[in-house]
Design an enzyme around this catalytic site. Sequence first.
Site, PDB file in Angstrom:
ATOM      1  N   SER A 170      54.509 -10.377  67.136  1.00  0.00           N
ATOM      2  CA  SER A 170      54.273 -11.821  67.187  1.00  0.00           C
ATOM      3  C   SER A 170      52.820 -12.080  67.570  1.00  0.00           C
ATOM      4  CB  SER A 170      55.219 -12.466  68.200  1.00  0.00           C
ATOM      5  OG  SER A 170      56.559 -12.316  67.794  1.00  0.00           O
ATOM      6  N   GLY A 171      52.416 -13.344  67.491  1.00  0.00           N
ATOM      7  CA  GLY A 171      51.049 -13.713  67.812  1.00  0.00           C
ATOM      8  C   GLY A 171      50.183 -13.971  66.604  1.00  0.00           C
ATOM      9  N   HIS A 172      50.765 -13.779  65.381  1.00  0.00           N
ATOM     10  CA  HIS A 172      50.018 -13.998  64.140  1.00  0.00           C
ATOM     11  C   HIS A 172      50.529 -15.228  63.384  1.00  0.00           C
ATOM     12  CE1 HIS A 172      48.465 -10.063  64.965  1.00  0.00           C
ATOM     13  NE2 HIS A 172      49.632  -9.484  64.778  1.00  0.00           N
TER      14      HIS A 172
ATOM     15  N   LYS B  21      52.764  -4.345  56.908  1.00  0.00           N
ATOM     16  CA  LYS B  21      51.328  -4.209  57.160  1.00  0.00           C
ATOM     17  C   LYS B  21      51.042  -2.805  57.670  1.00  0.00           C
ATOM     18  CE  LYS B  21      50.885  -7.543  60.174  1.00  0.00           C
ATOM     19  NZ  LYS B  21      52.349  -7.652  60.380  1.00  0.00           N
TER      20      LYS B  21
ATOM     21  N   ASP C  37      54.475  -0.283  62.917  1.00  0.00           N
ATOM     22  CA  ASP C  37      55.235  -1.028  61.909  1.00  0.00           C
ATOM     23  C   ASP C  37      55.766  -0.088  60.835  1.00  0.00           C
ATOM     24  OD1 ASP C  37      54.389  -3.195  63.360  1.00  0.00           O
ATOM     25  OD2 ASP C  37      53.427  -4.229  61.688  1.00  0.00           O
TER      26      ASP C  37
ATOM     27  N   HIS D  95      44.770  -7.831  65.696  1.00  0.00           N
ATOM     28  CA  HIS D  95      45.204  -7.615  67.078  1.00  0.00           C
ATOM     29  C   HIS D  95      44.023  -7.629  68.038  1.00  0.00           C
ATOM     30  CE1 HIS D  95      48.139  -5.521  64.451  1.00  0.00           C
ATOM     31  NE2 HIS D  95      49.013  -6.092  65.247  1.00  0.00           N
TER      32      HIS D  95
END
Length: 333
Positions: free
Chosen positions: A55-57, A105, A110, A219
């Site tokens: 998360s955070g994107h 990605k 991931d 990131h």
Amino acid sequence: MKKIINDPADVVSEALRGMALAHADLLTVRTDPAVIHRADAPVAGKVALISGGGSGHEPLHGGFVGPGMLDAAVPGPVFTSPTPDGVQAAIEAAHGGAGVLLIVKNYTGDVLNFETAAEFAAVEGTEVRTVVVDDDVAVKDSLYTAGRRGVAGTVLVEKIVGAAAQRGDDLDACEHLARKVVERTRTLGMALSACTVPHAGQPSFTLAEDEMELGIGIHGEPGRARLPVEPADALVRRLVDAVVEDLPYAEGDEVLLLTNGMGGTPQIELYLAHGIAENLLSERGITVRRRLVGSYVTSLEMQGMSLTLLKLDDELVDLWDAPVRTAALRWGM
């Protein structure tokens, strides 16, 4: 650290509850494990498209779940890969009998966790394919990857392949198309400031007032160079030159240009940069046939931007133009 949060450990789960309320007609949101999927999932007979990551994107990836795009997204903790059980849950929720395509990605966590989930699904009889997005031209290897990072070009893959899956293309065709888009897509980003991950409580890197970082990852990873801040004309030229020369794109090409904000850049600056980029591409004889301007793949509150080019043909234009209805991208329906 100034953020509109409660406990840093609860940021993702509380945000998911808010998202569920805001888009109840479009999405179903689960929190244990965390999965966002189409409210009408699974769609029988349709290839299921699934993506995800830390998360955070936002709006990546949950903001792109809906008809014409993703069937499900798997959000991990902030800047941290989701675990295989979350990916498994997304496969179970979205699989409509025509197979599953994972769009991942290129970050080591991931890739490993999505592949692990795909192996479990295969044992249970579900056909799963994986396509890795690696559009970043900044660095070959980074703290988080072997090879190039996957960044803003992921949105283009999700939209175009989502349209193909929506019209009924089979799993082989969707996988082939995804690889085609990846091969034709390149991105480079920059930052004027770092972001602060809630559980860390401090910026991911430090820049002086007169410095910028060229080639950052989403990131907050360092890029290819730390340089003095430049006027927009010079900065955008750096980005355009690096992206164009990497594929390379050439005179006569038609492209989609994505001018993407990193979370803390106002739209007025993105439009300004986009105009410069279009002019620079025109000088090279490259035609911008489609464009998208806004903050679609962010890094929390980072101040910065990225430019993405996709080399188009008529098939890709038609699929880009096809109707889509998600929380963050919507046209034609």
